[in-house]
Design a protein around this motif. Structure first.
Motif, mmCIF file in Angstrom:
data_model
loop_
_atom_site.group_PDB
_atom_site.id
_atom_site.type_symbol
_atom_site.label_atom_id
_atom_site.label_comp_id
_atom_site.label_asym_id
_atom_site.label_seq_id
_atom_site.Cartn_x
_atom_site.Cartn_y
_atom_site.Cartn_z
ATOM 1 N N THR A 271 5.793 2.135 1.740
ATOM 2 C CA THR A 271 5.019 1.705 0.568
ATOM 3 C C THR A 271 4.229 2.897 0.034
ATOM 4 O O THR A 271 4.799 3.947 -0.187
ATOM 5 C CB THR A 271 4.113 0.505 0.908
ATOM 6 O OG1 THR A 271 3.487 0.746 2.158
ATOM 7 C CG2 THR A 271 4.879 -0.779 0.945
ATOM 8 N N CYS B 53 -2.128 -0.839 -0.284
ATOM 9 C CA CYS B 53 -1.324 -0.138 -1.281
ATOM 10 C C CYS B 53 -1.738 -0.623 -2.679
ATOM 11 O O CYS B 53 -2.336 -1.690 -2.828
ATOM 12 C CB CYS B 53 0.158 -0.442 -1.093
ATOM 13 S SG CYS B 53 0.783 -0.039 0.540
ATOM 14 N N CYS C 134 -1.696 -4.371 -4.185
ATOM 15 C CA CYS C 134 -1.449 -5.347 -3.122
ATOM 16 C C CYS C 134 -2.682 -6.204 -2.842
ATOM 17 O O CYS C 134 -3.779 -5.678 -2.653
ATOM 18 C CB CYS C 134 -1.018 -4.648 -1.835
ATOM 19 S SG CYS C 134 -0.668 -5.839 -0.536
ATOM 20 N N ILE D 198 -2.340 -8.632 -0.357
ATOM 21 C CA ILE D 198 -2.151 -9.003 1.050
ATOM 22 C C ILE D 198 -2.886 -8.014 1.960
ATOM 23 O O ILE D 198 -3.497 -8.384 2.955
ATOM 24 C CB ILE D 198 -0.644 -9.039 1.399
ATOM 25 C CG1 ILE D 198 0.036 -10.148 0.613
ATOM 26 C CG2 ILE D 198 -0.408 -9.195 2.890
ATOM 27 C CD1 ILE D 198 -0.214 -11.537 1.112
ATOM 28 N N GLN D 199 -2.745 -6.729 1.649
ATOM 29 C CA GLN D 199 -3.566 -5.677 2.272
ATOM 30 C C GLN D 199 -3.378 -5.551 3.773
ATOM 31 O O GLN D 199 -4.343 -5.625 4.534
ATOM 32 C CB GLN D 199 -5.051 -5.910 1.962
ATOM 33 C CG GLN D 199 -5.318 -6.080 0.477
ATOM 34 C CD GLN D 199 -6.795 -6.096 0.122
ATOM 35 O OE1 GLN D 199 -7.643 -6.237 0.986
ATOM 36 N NE2 GLN D 199 -7.090 -5.941 -1.135
ATOM 37 N N CYS D 200 -2.174 -5.316 4.231
ATOM 38 C CA CYS D 200 -1.959 -5.224 5.684
ATOM 39 C C CYS D 200 -2.422 -3.899 6.273
ATOM 40 O O CYS D 200 -2.716 -3.820 7.456
ATOM 41 C CB CYS D 200 -0.488 -5.462 6.021
ATOM 42 S SG CYS D 200 0.561 -4.019 5.807
ATOM 43 N N HIS D 201 -2.431 -2.835 5.479
ATOM 44 C CA HIS D 201 -2.790 -1.525 6.048
ATOM 45 C C HIS D 201 -4.281 -1.451 6.373
ATOM 46 O O HIS D 201 -5.115 -1.901 5.589
ATOM 47 C CB HIS D 201 -2.455 -0.402 5.065
ATOM 48 C CG HIS D 201 -1.000 -0.079 5.008
ATOM 49 N ND1 HIS D 201 -0.420 0.593 3.963
ATOM 50 C CD2 HIS D 201 0.006 -0.323 5.874
ATOM 51 C CE1 HIS D 201 0.870 0.739 4.178
ATOM 52 N NE2 HIS D 201 1.152 0.184 5.332
ATOM 53 N N CYS E 282 7.587 -5.450 -1.131
ATOM 54 C CA CYS E 282 7.175 -5.442 0.274
ATOM 55 C C CYS E 282 7.356 -6.841 0.870
ATOM 56 O O CYS E 282 6.804 -7.814 0.358
ATOM 57 C CB CYS E 282 5.714 -5.020 0.375
ATOM 58 S SG CYS E 282 5.021 -5.311 1.999
ATOM 59 N N PHE F 211 6.135 -8.322 3.331
ATOM 60 C CA PHE F 211 5.012 -9.065 3.911
ATOM 61 C C PHE F 211 4.501 -10.153 2.967
ATOM 62 O O PHE F 211 3.822 -11.079 3.391
ATOM 63 C CB PHE F 211 3.872 -8.137 4.288
ATOM 64 C CG PHE F 211 4.200 -7.284 5.483
ATOM 65 C CD1 PHE F 211 5.217 -7.627 6.344
ATOM 66 C CD2 PHE F 211 3.485 -6.131 5.742
ATOM 67 C CE1 PHE F 211 5.531 -6.844 7.433
ATOM 68 C CE2 PHE F 211 3.788 -5.337 6.831
ATOM 69 C CZ PHE F 211 4.813 -5.693 7.686
ATOM 70 N N GLN F 212 4.833 -10.033 1.684
ATOM 71 C CA GLN F 212 4.396 -11.078 0.748
ATOM 72 C C GLN F 212 5.049 -12.415 1.106
ATOM 73 O O GLN F 212 4.522 -13.472 0.818
ATOM 74 C CB GLN F 212 4.720 -10.708 -0.708
ATOM 75 C CG GLN F 212 4.519 -9.256 -1.075
ATOM 76 C CD GLN F 212 3.140 -8.704 -0.790
ATOM 77 O OE1 GLN F 212 2.152 -9.267 -1.221
ATOM 78 N NE2 GLN F 212 3.054 -7.597 -0.051
HETATM 79 S S1 SF4 Z 1 1.346 -5.877 2.581
HETATM 80 FE FE1 SF4 Z 1 2.885 -4.334 1.936
HETATM 81 S S2 SF4 Z 1 2.181 -3.579 -0.043
HETATM 82 FE FE2 SF4 Z 1 0.440 -4.627 0.972
HETATM 83 S S3 SF4 Z 1 -0.729 -3.028 2.068
HETATM 84 FE FE3 SF4 Z 1 0.781 -3.891 3.474
HETATM 85 S S4 SF4 Z 1 2.600 -2.543 3.276
HETATM 86 FE FE4 SF4 Z 1 1.286 -2.175 1.497
#
Ligand code: SF4
Length: 626
Positions: free
Chosen positions: A95, A291, A294, A296-299, A511, A513-514
Motif C-alpha cells: 500500500t 495509508c 484509508c 480502516i487504518q491497520c498500520h 486493499c 482488509f476492507q
Molecule cells: S487497511 Fe489497507 S489501506 Fe488501510 S492502512 Fe491497512 S494496508 Fe493501508
C-alpha cells in the motif's frame, strides 16, 4: 480509457534507456492493472527459459485503476516478476501511495529489465525519467535509501527501495515503501538487486480522470462511512483501527489457526496471552499510521523509547509477529517487533524469515546444527535475543549459516540433509504463511494451488471464509458451517472463487482488509464502472478474475511448472497435533481436492487450461505463445 494512463514506462537497465509505451484498452479490460498488468508484461516479453535473475526477467511495478480514488483501501498496488524462490510467475502487493504517485507521474506501470553495469536508481518526475548513480546508496538499508532520495531529489517523491538483503540476493528479499508497507512475498527485492536497481522515485501532477466523478464520489462517501461504522461496532481488541491485524491473535487462537513451533503445534496459551492485542497495544505504545484515504487504518507506529529494542517505526502485522514470534515460541513483544523492523530495514519478508528461523531452531534441537554453526547463538525455542541476532546474520548474509538461510528453507534443508527436509515447511521453494491448515483444510488446498505467489495467504485467501467469516454472495458463496472447515465438499469451488477474487482486487488496486468490514464485490464492480466507464455486473468481474488466474497458470507452464509441483506437500501437513481446537486434524484427501479444483477451473487432469476454457475467456492467443 478513463481511470488509467494507457501508458507504461519501459526501463532497459542494460542500455540505460527509459521509453514510454502505449497500452491498448483491451489489456485493462482483461487484466485491469496491478498484478494483472505485471503478469501481462511477463507474458509479452519474458520468453520460455527466463529465470529470476536473468536480465530478461520483467520486474513490473504497476498501479491499478482504483489508485487515485478517495476510497478507503484504494492505495494498493503491485509488482510482479519471475520469483527467485521458485522460478515461476509471482506478484506481491503493497500500500502506501506509490501507485497513486506513479499515475500522477503519467504511467500505469514501470517495466524494468536488463541489468545495469553499476548500481542505479530511477527517478520519474512528471513524465520525465532518468537513471541516476546509486553508488553511494549501495550497502545502505532500505530506509536510509528512501531518506537519501528525499534529501537529494525532493521530499515529495514516493519511493520504493531495497536494503542489503535485496542487494545480496536473499531469495525472500522484499521491497519497501514509506517505511511501513512492503512487497513482501516471493523475493522481488532480490530480482531488483540482481538488476542493480536500488530504488525508484516517482512524483507528478497528472490528474486522475474518471468516467463518472459524481457517481464515484457518492460511492466513496457511502462505502467509507459504512466501513468505519462496522469497525466501531467490534469489541475493543477486535477493532482494526485500534490494533491493526494484531486483532487476529484473539480471533485465530480458538480456531487452532496459529503457526506454532515451526508448525508442529497449533495451541500455545502462554503465547496467545503474550501476543494478545492488548499487550501489543500496551507494550509497543502504538498509534495509527494509515495509508492515504484509508478509514480502516491497520498500520501502526510503535512509540516505545526504552529498553534494548526501543524503536519508533512500523508495528508488525499479524503475519510478521506470528511467524517471528509464535512460530519460534518467542514471547517478548518488543524484541520480536524489533527483529521484524530489522528485517524491514534489510528488506526481508518476515513470513519467510520466521519460517526459516524456526526451521533453524528445529535443526538445532535435532543436533543437525550446533553452536559452531550459529555464531555461538543458543538457538533454542523462545530465545528472543537469538532471533534478533540471527535476523542480522541472514539480512547481511554473513558467511556460513546466515548465507545458507538466505537461500530459503528448501535449499537450506537440501544442503543440510540429515532429514532436514522433513521439517522444511515450504512448497515450491516458498515458505508457508501464518494460517495453520489443521484449522481449515482449505488452507492446504490454497497453498498447493496458488498460481501467483506460491503458498501465499493473501493471493488466494480462501481461508477467510472461515477465519474471517468473509463471504462472496454475488458469486454464490454464502454462509458456511464451522464443521465444514474439515470437509472437502465445497472447498475446491470456494478456493477457485477466492483465487479469482484476489487477482481482481490486487489488479484493481484495492486493499483486501476492507472486506473484513463489509466491502463487497458489488462495491468493487460499481467503483470500477464509475472509474473506467465499464458496464460490468459481478459476473463480468468474475470472468476478469478467471482471465487473470488463467494467464498466471499459462505463465507457470511456460516457465516450467509441472503437475507434481502441486503435489509435493510438506511432510508436516500430515503430522497431527494432540492439543487444541485442531487436534487430530490432517488434510487427508488433499490430492482429490486439487484435481477437483482443476476441474472446476476448466483445467484438464494435468492442471492445464483447456481449449474450451481459453475460447470462453477469449484467450486463445495467450496460450499460443508458450
Ligand atoms: S487497511 Fe489497507 S489501506 Fe488501510 S492502512 Fe491497512 S494496508 Fe493501508
Amino acid at each position: 480509457m478513463k481511470g488509467v494512463c494507457n501508458k507504461v514506462l519501459k526501463v532497459d537497465l542494460s542500455q540505460g534507456t527509459c521509453t514510454p509505451e502505449e497500452v491498448p484498452d483491451q489489456v485493462y479490460e482483461y487484466f485491469l492493472g496491478g498484478a494483472g498488468l505485471a503478469a501481462y508484461y511477463l507474458w509479452k516479453e519474458s520468453p520460455v527459459g527466463t529465470t529470476a535473475f536473468d536480465p530478461a526477467n520483467r520486474l513490473t511495478f504497476a498501479a491499478g485503476p482504483l489508485n487515485g480514488a478517495a476510497q478507503s483501501g484504494a492505495g494498493k498496488w503491485s509488482a510482479g516478476a519471475i520469483s527467485p524462490a521458485f522460478n515461476l510467475n509471482s506478484d506481491s502487493a503493497a500500500t502506501g501511495s506509490f501507485g497513486i504517485a506513479l499515475k500522477q507521474a503519467g504511467y500505469d506501470a514501470v517495466v524494468t529489465y536488463g541489468r545495469a553495469d553499476k548500481p542505479v536508481y530511477l527517478v520519474v518526475d512528471d513524465g520525465e525519467a532518468v537513471l541516476k548513480d546509486a553508488g553511494e546508496m549501495w550497502g545502505t538499508d532500505a530506509y536510509e535509501t528512501e531518506d537519501a532520495i528525499h534529501s537529494g531529489d525532493g521530499e515529495d517523491f514516493e519511493v520504493v527501495s531495497i536494503g542489503q538483503a535485496g542487494e545480496r540476493l536473499v531469495r525472500f528479499a522484499n521491497i519497501q515503501t514509506r517505511k511501513k508497507s512492503f512487497l513482501g512475498r516471493c523475493g522481488l527485492g532480490a530480482v531488483m538487486g540482481s538488476k542493480n536497481l536500488k530504488a525508484i522515485a516517482v512524483r507528478g501532477d497528472n490528474a486522475y480522470e474518471v468516467a463518472d466523478p459524481d457517481k464515484l464520489k457518492a460511492l466513496n462517501s457511502e462505502i467509507n462511512k459504512r466501513l468505519v461504522e462496522m469497525d466501531n461496532e467490534k469489541p475493543e481488541w477486535l477493532q482494526i483501527k485500534k490494533v491493526g491485524t494484531a486483532m487476529a491473535t484473539e480471533l485465530f487462537a480458538p480456531q487452532g489457526n496459529l503457526p506454532i513451533k515451526n508448525y508442529s503445534l497449533a495451541d500455545w496459551p502462554e503465547g496467545v496471552e503474550a501476543w494478545h492485542a492488548s499487550q501489543y497495544h500496551e507494550k509497543l505504545e502504538i498509534t495509527p499510521w494509515p495509508c492515504k484515504f484509508c478509514v480502516i487504518q491497520c498500520h501502526n507506529k510503535t512509540n516505545f523509547t526504552e529498553g534494548p529494542y526501543a524503536y519508533q517505526g512500523k508495528g508488525p502485522e499479524y503475519e510478521s509477529f506470528a511467524m517471528m514470534g509464535f512460530n519460534t515460541m518467542c514471547k517478548d513483544v518488543r524484541a520480536i517487533s524489533y527483529a521484524c523492523e530489522l528485517a524491514n530495514l534489510y528488506s526481508m519478508d518476515t513470513i519467510s524469515l520466521g519460517v526459516i528461523i524456526a526451521f533453524a531452531m528445529e535443526a538445532y534441537e535435532k543436533g543437525i546444527i550446533s553452536k559452531d554453526d550459529t555464531y555461538g547463538l543458543d538457538l533454542v525455542w523462545g530465545n528472543d535475543d537469538a532471533v534478533v541476532e540471527l535476523t542480522k546474520h541472514i539480512g547481511l548474509r554473513s558467511g556460513g549459516l546466515g548465507y545458507l538461510l538466505g537461500e530459503g528453507t528448501k535449499l537450506a534443508a537440501e544442503a543440510l540433509g540429515q532429514g532436514a527436509e522433513d521439517f522444511a515447511v515450504q512448497m515450491k521453494g516458498t515458505e508457508i504463511a501464518a494460517h495453520n491448515w489443521r484449522a481449515q483444510y482449505i488452507s492446504a488446498l490454497n497453498y498447493a494451488t496458488g498460481c501467483a505467489s506460491g503458498p501465499n495467504h493473501e493471493r488466494g485467501n480462501s481461508q477467510h471464509i472461515w477465519v474471517g467469516h468473509i463471504t462472496l454472495p454475488e458469486w454464490g458463496l454464502d454462509h458456511v458451517e464451522n464443521e465444514e472447515r474439515w470437509e472437502w465438499k465445497k472447498a475446491p469451488d470456494i478456493n477457485a472463487k477466492f483465487h479469482d477474487y484476489c487477482n481482481i482486487i490486487n489488479s484493481a488496486g484495492h486493499c483486501k482488509f476492507q472486506e473484513f468490514r463489509s466491502y463487497t464485490l458489488s462495491d468493487l464492480t460499481a467503483s470500477l464502472n464509475a472509474i473506467m466507464g465499464l458496464d460490468w455486473d459481478t459476473d463480468d468481474l468474475r470472468k476478469c478474475g478467471e482471465r487473470m488466474t488463467t494467464l498466471q497458470k499459462l505463465l507457470n507452464v511456460r516457465y516450467g511448472w509441472k503437475w507434481e509441483d502441486d503435489f509435493e506437500w510438506p511432510k508436516r501437513f500430515f503430522e497431527p497435533v494432540s492439543e487444541g481446537p485442531a487436534a487430530g486434524k490432517i488434510p487427508i484427501g488433499l490430492g482429490d481436492a486439487i484435481q477437483e479444483y482443476y476441474a472446476i477451473r476448466g483445467w484438464d487432469n494435468d492442471g492445464i487450461p483447456t481449449e474450451e476454457l481459453l475460447m470462453r475467456l477469449g484467450m486463445e492467443e495467450y496460450a499460443a505463445k508458450l
